[in-house]
Motif scaffolding. Structure first.
Motif, mmCIF file in Angstrom:
data_model
loop_
_atom_site.group_PDB
_atom_site.id
_atom_site.type_symbol
_atom_site.label_atom_id
_atom_site.label_comp_id
_atom_site.label_asym_id
_atom_site.label_seq_id
_atom_site.Cartn_x
_atom_site.Cartn_y
_atom_site.Cartn_z
ATOM 1 N N PRO A 23 -14.193 -12.235 10.210
ATOM 2 C CA PRO A 23 -13.299 -11.495 11.107
ATOM 3 C C PRO A 23 -11.942 -11.270 10.459
ATOM 4 O O PRO A 23 -11.508 -12.052 9.602
ATOM 5 C CB PRO A 23 -13.172 -12.437 12.318
ATOM 6 N N CYS A 24 -11.290 -10.190 10.846
ATOM 7 C CA CYS A 24 -9.924 -9.962 10.378
ATOM 8 C C CYS A 24 -9.010 -10.994 11.027
ATOM 9 O O CYS A 24 -9.045 -11.180 12.246
ATOM 10 C CB CYS A 24 -9.461 -8.545 10.730
ATOM 11 N N GLU A 25 -8.215 -11.645 10.220
ATOM 12 C CA GLU A 25 -7.299 -12.676 10.699
ATOM 13 C C GLU A 25 -5.906 -12.377 10.171
ATOM 14 O O GLU A 25 -5.694 -11.397 9.456
ATOM 15 C CB GLU A 25 -7.787 -14.053 10.251
ATOM 16 N N ALA A 26 -4.949 -13.225 10.510
ATOM 17 C CA ALA A 26 -3.584 -13.020 10.028
ATOM 18 C C ALA A 26 -3.552 -13.034 8.507
ATOM 19 O O ALA A 26 -4.112 -13.924 7.879
ATOM 20 C CB ALA A 26 -2.667 -14.109 10.586
ATOM 21 N N ASP A 27 -2.911 -12.039 7.932
ATOM 22 C CA ASP A 27 -2.829 -11.967 6.472
ATOM 23 C C ASP A 27 -1.608 -11.141 6.076
ATOM 24 O O ASP A 27 -1.175 -10.254 6.814
ATOM 25 C CB ASP A 27 -4.094 -11.326 5.892
ATOM 26 N N ALA A 28 -1.077 -11.459 4.913
ATOM 27 C CA ALA A 28 0.093 -10.748 4.400
ATOM 28 C C ALA A 28 -0.345 -9.655 3.434
ATOM 29 O O ALA A 28 -1.291 -9.847 2.653
ATOM 30 C CB ALA A 28 1.043 -11.716 3.710
ATOM 31 N N TYR A 29 0.345 -8.515 3.493
ATOM 32 C CA TYR A 29 0.037 -7.392 2.616
ATOM 33 C C TYR A 29 1.321 -6.797 2.061
ATOM 34 O O TYR A 29 2.317 -6.677 2.785
ATOM 35 C CB TYR A 29 -0.742 -6.304 3.368
ATOM 36 N N ASP A 30 1.266 -6.416 0.803
ATOM 37 C CA ASP A 30 2.360 -5.670 0.192
ATOM 38 C C ASP A 30 2.104 -4.186 0.420
ATOM 39 O O ASP A 30 1.032 -3.667 0.059
ATOM 40 C CB ASP A 30 2.438 -5.953 -1.315
ATOM 41 N N LEU A 31 3.066 -3.518 1.021
ATOM 42 C CA LEU A 31 2.943 -2.096 1.316
ATOM 43 C C LEU A 31 3.890 -1.288 0.437
ATOM 44 O O LEU A 31 4.962 -1.764 0.063
ATOM 45 C CB LEU A 31 3.257 -1.817 2.793
ATOM 46 N N HIS A 32 3.482 -0.062 0.135
ATOM 47 C CA HIS A 32 4.354 0.910 -0.533
ATOM 48 C C HIS A 32 4.548 2.063 0.443
ATOM 49 O O HIS A 32 3.763 3.007 0.472
ATOM 50 C CB HIS A 32 3.721 1.413 -1.837
ATOM 51 N N HIS A 33 5.595 1.972 1.273
ATOM 52 C CA HIS A 33 5.780 2.990 2.294
ATOM 53 C C HIS A 33 6.518 4.190 1.714
ATOM 54 O O HIS A 33 7.488 4.031 0.967
ATOM 55 C CB HIS A 33 6.576 2.410 3.476
ATOM 56 N N PRO A 34 6.087 5.409 2.061
ATOM 57 C CA PRO A 34 6.706 6.606 1.461
ATOM 58 C C PRO A 34 8.164 6.812 1.852
ATOM 59 O O PRO A 34 8.901 7.500 1.133
ATOM 60 C CB PRO A 34 5.825 7.761 1.979
ATOM 61 N N LEU A 35 8.632 6.233 2.957
ATOM 62 C CA LEU A 35 10.023 6.424 3.388
ATOM 63 C C LEU A 35 10.933 5.260 3.032
ATOM 64 O O LEU A 35 12.073 5.465 2.622
ATOM 65 C CB LEU A 35 10.078 6.657 4.907
ATOM 66 N N VAL A 36 10.459 4.027 3.187
ATOM 67 C CA VAL A 36 11.348 2.867 2.999
ATOM 68 C C VAL A 36 10.971 2.023 1.792
ATOM 69 O O VAL A 36 11.587 0.985 1.543
ATOM 70 C CB VAL A 36 11.384 1.990 4.270
ATOM 71 N N GLY A 37 9.964 2.456 1.030
ATOM 72 C CA GLY A 37 9.631 1.760 -0.207
ATOM 73 C C GLY A 37 8.787 0.508 0.002
ATOM 74 O O GLY A 37 8.144 0.342 1.036
ATOM 75 N N PRO A 38 8.818 -0.412 -0.969
ATOM 76 C CA PRO A 38 7.958 -1.602 -0.899
ATOM 77 C C PRO A 38 8.446 -2.616 0.134
ATOM 78 O O PRO A 38 9.656 -2.834 0.288
ATOM 79 C CB PRO A 38 8.041 -2.176 -2.318
ATOM 80 N N LEU A 39 7.510 -3.214 0.835
ATOM 81 C CA LEU A 39 7.823 -4.296 1.769
ATOM 82 C C LEU A 39 6.571 -5.140 1.985
ATOM 83 O O LEU A 39 5.453 -4.639 1.893
ATOM 84 C CB LEU A 39 8.349 -3.778 3.104
ATOM 85 N N THR A 40 6.786 -6.422 2.248
ATOM 86 C CA THR A 40 5.686 -7.339 2.515
ATOM 87 C C THR A 40 5.663 -7.671 3.999
ATOM 88 O O THR A 40 6.676 -8.083 4.568
ATOM 89 C CB THR A 40 5.839 -8.639 1.704
ATOM 90 N N VAL A 41 4.520 -7.464 4.630
ATOM 91 C CA VAL A 41 4.386 -7.707 6.066
ATOM 92 C C VAL A 41 3.184 -8.612 6.324
ATOM 93 O O VAL A 41 2.301 -8.755 5.473
ATOM 94 C CB VAL A 41 4.197 -6.379 6.840
ATOM 95 N N THR A 42 3.163 -9.209 7.500
ATOM 96 C CA THR A 42 2.002 -9.977 7.948
ATOM 97 C C THR A 42 1.375 -9.258 9.132
ATOM 98 O O THR A 42 2.072 -8.896 10.084
ATOM 99 C CB THR A 42 2.398 -11.403 8.368
ATOM 100 N N GLN A 43 0.077 -9.016 9.028
ATOM 101 C CA GLN A 43 -0.652 -8.388 10.127
ATOM 102 C C GLN A 43 -1.371 -9.482 10.910
ATOM 103 O O GLN A 43 -2.246 -10.163 10.383
ATOM 104 C CB GLN A 43 -1.642 -7.351 9.591
ATOM 105 N N GLN A 44 -0.974 -9.669 12.175
ATOM 106 C CA GLN A 44 -1.553 -10.701 13.025
ATOM 107 C C GLN A 44 -2.397 -10.052 14.119
ATOM 108 O O GLN A 44 -2.091 -8.953 14.585
ATOM 109 C CB GLN A 44 -0.457 -11.566 13.642
ATOM 110 N N ILE A 45 -3.462 -10.740 14.516
ATOM 111 C CA ILE A 45 -4.427 -10.188 15.458
ATOM 112 C C ILE A 45 -4.333 -10.914 16.792
ATOM 113 O O ILE A 45 -4.415 -12.148 16.852
ATOM 114 C CB ILE A 45 -5.871 -10.305 14.916
#
Length: 293
Positions: free
Chosen positions: A225-247
């Motif tokens: 199952p998908c669980e809480a996990d951190a991902y590095d994103l490259h957003h086109p407007l605000v650039g790189p950021l690390t977020v945690t997706q929690q369910i």
């Protein structure tokens, strides 16, 4: 043969191929093996069942296996708790169910979504259809898609389809393969629970036709199952950021999930989300969700 029986055979073969004799304490005989992983005879020996019975299970020709046999197979295959539960579901014959009605956002889930004013949030249906998102969730994860699309069942975005077939979503995740594995592992779990879901089968068929990467991941039979996990994103407007997706699982809609994106307070990622929020028109920020009728 039912969808569950087919999946059971495929799952057993995939997990048998994952193990080597030395992994389970069997002697490795000299010479080239003709199969990847354990032979049927070896697995049957470990599980304490006859080879003919195990073969019928793999071929989807046997009736409901007892709990004791399933537990023995799970132990022999070294399954984790999620894989063990998946095996139980696949081995349980159920009457063919009618196609469920179109998924809808429960009012209580809508109320829950409205509570997330500063955190991106998305509601996913069991097939990963996006049923709703707040303004910041839309801006962070799918700003290139019409924000009102989840309100139109025929046009609803689908997370799995976006991940494999939409270049914007693929570019968003710095470690795209890890996110893809997580989504496919969860789809496998859902397919085990609903083997006769024609809409889910159509989605899997579409992805199999259009994405060789999906085919490879699907054939691995990963179940998680998908669980809480951190991902590095490259957003086109605000650039790189690390977020945690929690369910979060809504109490009245247990097959839906609310994905809430969080960042540490005072972090650069939190600053980036605040900057992204400022880019959203005031009217859109006031209306967290499109009105569903």
């Amino acid at each position: 043969m039912s969808g569950g029986a087919v999946q059971l055979g495929e799952f057993l073969r995939a997990r048998r191929a994952r193990l080597r004799p030395e992994d389970v304490g069997l002697p490795e005989f000299p010479g080239r093996r003709r199969v990847t992983g354990l032979r049927r005879e070896e697995l049957a020996q470990l599980a304490g069942v006859s080879v003919s019975y195990y073969t019928r299970l793999e071929q989807g020709q046997s009736g409901n296996a007892s709990a004791a046999i399933l537990d023995a197979l799970a132990s022999a295959l070294q399954l984790d708790e999620h894989e063990h539960e998946h095996l139980r579901r696949l081995a349980t014959r159920r009457p063919r169910a009618e196609q469920p009605p179109q998924e809808r956002l429960h009012p209580l889930t809508r109320d829950l979504m409205c509570a997330f004013e500063t955190a991106p949030a998305v509601v996913l249906g069991r097939r990963t259809d996006i049923l709703a998102w707040n303004a910041l969730g839309h801006a962070l994860l799918a700003g290139h898609i019409d924000r009102a699309a989840p309100d139109r069942p025929a046009d609803r975005p689908n997370q799995a389809r976006m991940l494999f077939l939409d270049s914007h979503t693929r570019d968003l995740y710095a470690d795209w393969p890890r996110k893809a594995r997580a989504v496919v592992g969860n789809l496998r779990l859902v397919a085990g629970r609903h083997p006769d879901d024609t809409l889910l089968a159509a989605l899997i068929g579409e992805l199999s036709m259009k994405s060789p990467e999906f085919v490879k991941l699907w054939s691995d039979h990963r179940v998680k199952p998908c669980e809480a996990d951190a991902y590095d994103l490259h957003h086109p407007l605000v650039g790189p950021l690390t977020v945690t997706q929690q369910i979060l699982i809504p109490a009245r809609s247990p097959e839906h999930s609310v994905v809430v994106v969080t960042t540490p307070q005072g972090s650069s990622a939190a600053d980036s989300l605040a900057l992204l929020a400022q880019s959203i028109p005031a009217e859109a920020r006031r209306s967290l969700l499109p009105v569903q009728r």
